[in-house]
Design a protein around this motif. Structure first.
Motif, PDB file in Angstrom:
ATOM      1  N   ILE A 132      -3.923  62.590  38.649  1.00  0.00           N
ATOM      2  CA  ILE A 132      -3.260  63.898  38.727  1.00  0.00           C
ATOM      3  C   ILE A 132      -3.125  64.367  40.180  1.00  0.00           C
ATOM      4  N   GLY A 133      -3.217  63.409  41.103  1.00  0.00           N
ATOM      5  CA  GLY A 133      -2.961  63.714  42.512  1.00  0.00           C
ATOM      6  C   GLY A 133      -4.108  64.358  43.254  1.00  0.00           C
ATOM      7  N   ILE A 134      -5.325  64.138  42.773  1.00  0.00           N
ATOM      8  CA  ILE A 134      -6.499  64.722  43.424  1.00  0.00           C
ATOM      9  C   ILE A 134      -7.475  63.615  43.795  1.00  0.00           C
ATOM     10  N   LYS A 135      -7.937  63.663  45.036  1.00  0.00           N
ATOM     11  CA  LYS A 135      -8.903  62.681  45.538  1.00  0.00           C
ATOM     12  C   LYS A 135     -10.322  63.203  45.324  1.00  0.00           C
ATOM     13  N   LEU A 136     -11.166  62.401  44.673  1.00  0.00           N
ATOM     14  CA  LEU A 136     -12.579  62.725  44.539  1.00  0.00           C
ATOM     15  C   LEU A 136     -13.259  62.320  45.839  1.00  0.00           C
ATOM     16  N   VAL A 137     -13.735  63.295  46.581  1.00  0.00           N
ATOM     17  CA  VAL A 137     -14.367  63.028  47.875  1.00  0.00           C
ATOM     18  C   VAL A 137     -15.858  62.760  47.693  1.00  0.00           C
ATOM     19  N   ASP A 138     -16.530  63.618  46.942  1.00  0.00           N
ATOM     20  CA  ASP A 138     -17.932  63.393  46.599  1.00  0.00           C
ATOM     21  C   ASP A 138     -18.316  64.291  45.437  1.00  0.00           C
ATOM     22  N   PHE A 139     -19.494  64.072  44.925  1.00  0.00           N
ATOM     23  CA  PHE A 139     -19.992  64.873  43.812  1.00  0.00           C
ATOM     24  C   PHE A 139     -21.499  64.755  43.760  1.00  0.00           C
ATOM     25  N   LYS A 140     -22.098  65.651  42.992  1.00  0.00           N
ATOM     26  CA  LYS A 140     -23.533  65.557  42.736  1.00  0.00           C
ATOM     27  C   LYS A 140     -23.730  65.719  41.234  1.00  0.00           C
ATOM     28  N   ILE A 141     -24.711  65.006  40.726  1.00  0.00           N
ATOM     29  CA  ILE A 141     -25.044  65.134  39.313  1.00  0.00           C
ATOM     30  C   ILE A 141     -26.558  65.223  39.170  1.00  0.00           C
ATOM     31  N   GLU A 142     -26.968  65.679  38.023  1.00  0.00           N
ATOM     32  CA  GLU A 142     -28.377  65.669  37.663  1.00  0.00           C
ATOM     33  C   GLU A 142     -28.520  64.781  36.444  1.00  0.00           C
ATOM     34  N   VAL A 143     -29.594  64.035  36.405  1.00  0.00           N
ATOM     35  CA  VAL A 143     -29.876  63.132  35.291  1.00  0.00           C
ATOM     36  C   VAL A 143     -31.131  63.647  34.594  1.00  0.00           C
ATOM     37  N   GLY A 144     -31.083  63.640  33.261  1.00  0.00           N
ATOM     38  CA  GLY A 144     -32.229  64.102  32.487  1.00  0.00           C
ATOM     39  C   GLY A 144     -32.637  63.057  31.467  1.00  0.00           C
ATOM     40  N   ARG A 145     -33.717  63.347  30.794  1.00  0.00           N
ATOM     41  CA  ARG A 145     -34.216  62.451  29.746  1.00  0.00           C
ATOM     42  C   ARG A 145     -33.943  63.073  28.385  1.00  0.00           C
ATOM     43  N   GLN A 146     -33.479  62.242  27.467  1.00  0.00           N
ATOM     44  CA  GLN A 146     -33.312  62.663  26.086  1.00  0.00           C
ATOM     45  C   GLN A 146     -34.292  61.868  25.237  1.00  0.00           C
ATOM     46  N   TYR A 147     -35.033  62.578  24.413  1.00  0.00           N
ATOM     47  CA  TYR A 147     -36.042  61.930  23.579  1.00  0.00           C
ATOM     48  C   TYR A 147     -35.610  61.942  22.120  1.00  0.00           C
ATOM     49  N   GLU A 148     -35.795  60.809  21.455  1.00  0.00           N
ATOM     50  CA  GLU A 148     -35.600  60.688  20.014  1.00  0.00           C
ATOM     51  C   GLU A 148     -36.768  59.874  19.485  1.00  0.00           C
ATOM     52  N   ASP A 149     -37.632  60.534  18.750  1.00  0.00           N
ATOM     53  CA  ASP A 149     -38.853  59.892  18.249  1.00  0.00           C
ATOM     54  C   ASP A 149     -39.622  59.295  19.424  1.00  0.00           C
ATOM     55  N   ASP A 150     -39.854  57.984  19.411  1.00  0.00           N
ATOM     56  CA  ASP A 150     -40.593  57.333  20.494  1.00  0.00           C
ATOM     57  C   ASP A 150     -39.678  56.779  21.588  1.00  0.00           C
ATOM     58  N   MET A 151     -38.386  56.987  21.439  1.00  0.00           N
ATOM     59  CA  MET A 151     -37.416  56.442  22.390  1.00  0.00           C
ATOM     60  C   MET A 151     -36.978  57.536  23.372  1.00  0.00           C
ATOM     61  N   GLN A 152     -36.706  57.105  24.590  1.00  0.00           N
ATOM     62  CA  GLN A 152     -36.129  58.012  25.568  1.00  0.00           C
ATOM     63  C   GLN A 152     -34.994  57.297  26.276  1.00  0.00           C
ATOM     64  N   ARG A 153     -34.027  58.071  26.721  1.00  0.00           N
ATOM     65  CA  ARG A 153     -32.941  57.494  27.515  1.00  0.00           C
ATOM     66  C   ARG A 153     -32.509  58.515  28.553  1.00  0.00           C
ATOM     67  N   LEU A 154     -31.941  58.010  29.626  1.00  0.00           N
ATOM     68  CA  LEU A 154     -31.431  58.882  30.669  1.00  0.00           C
ATOM     69  C   LEU A 154     -29.999  59.271  30.339  1.00  0.00           C
ATOM     70  N   ILE A 155     -29.671  60.531  30.596  1.00  0.00           N
ATOM     71  CA  ILE A 155     -28.323  61.029  30.334  1.00  0.00           C
ATOM     72  C   ILE A 155     -27.862  61.908  31.485  1.00  0.00           C
ATOM     73  N   LEU A 156     -26.551  62.060  31.599  1.00  0.00           N
ATOM     74  CA  LEU A 156     -25.988  63.027  32.516  1.00  0.00           C
ATOM     75  C   LEU A 156     -26.365  64.405  31.997  1.00  0.00           C
ATOM     76  N   ALA A 157     -27.000  65.207  32.830  1.00  0.00           N
ATOM     77  CA  ALA A 157     -27.504  66.509  32.388  1.00  0.00           C
ATOM     78  C   ALA A 157     -26.984  67.625  33.290  1.00  0.00           C
ATOM     79  N   ASP A 158     -25.716  67.534  33.647  1.00  0.00           N
ATOM     80  CA  ASP A 158     -25.165  68.479  34.607  1.00  0.00           C
ATOM     81  C   ASP A 158     -23.696  68.703  34.285  1.00  0.00           C
ATOM     82  N   GLU A 159     -23.160  69.750  34.851  1.00  0.00           N
ATOM     83  CA  GLU A 159     -21.731  70.009  34.715  1.00  0.00           C
ATOM     84  C   GLU A 159     -20.953  69.182  35.734  1.00  0.00           C
ATOM     85  N   ILE A 160     -19.703  68.944  35.425  1.00  0.00           N
ATOM     86  CA  ILE A 160     -18.768  68.358  36.387  1.00  0.00           C
ATOM     87  C   ILE A 160     -17.717  69.448  36.613  1.00  0.00           C
TER      88      ILE A 160
END
Length: 91
Positions: A23-51
């Motif tokens: 759409i004609g826009i250059k992504l110069v940089d960004f920042k994100i936060e990563v969080g943990r999601q837990y399901e029973d004994d399992m955990q996984r990392l997920i994007l936990a921030d707005e874009i």
């Protein structure tokens, strides 16, 4: 976990860079936060921030006009107009 975080960041970068360039826009940089999601004994990392223009630097591909929070920070014009421009292009 660091390898997983790097993979998430690279996936976000690839997706955002392609989407925005289309759409004609250059992504110069960004920042994100990563969080943990837990399901029973399992955990996984997920994007936990707005874009958004508050967490990214986006410039017009042709003019390098800033379409992000730097418009406000550097007193380059109306932040609302910049954000509306991004919204128009995405829609």
């Amino acid at each position: 976990e660091i390898d997983d975080m790097c993979e998430i960041a690279l996936r976000v970068n690839d997706f955002l860079a392609g989407l925005m360039y289309g759409i004609g826009i250059k992504l110069v940089d960004f920042k994100i936060e990563v969080g943990r999601q837990y399901e029973d004994d399992m955990q996984r990392l997920i994007l936990a921030d707005e874009i958004s223009p508050d967490s990214c630097r986006w410039w017009d591909v042709e003019t390098n006009q800033k379409l992000d929070k730097d418009v406000f920070r550097r007193d380059l014009g109306s932040i609302e107009e910049a954000y509306i421009e991004i919204l128009k292009r995405i829609q």
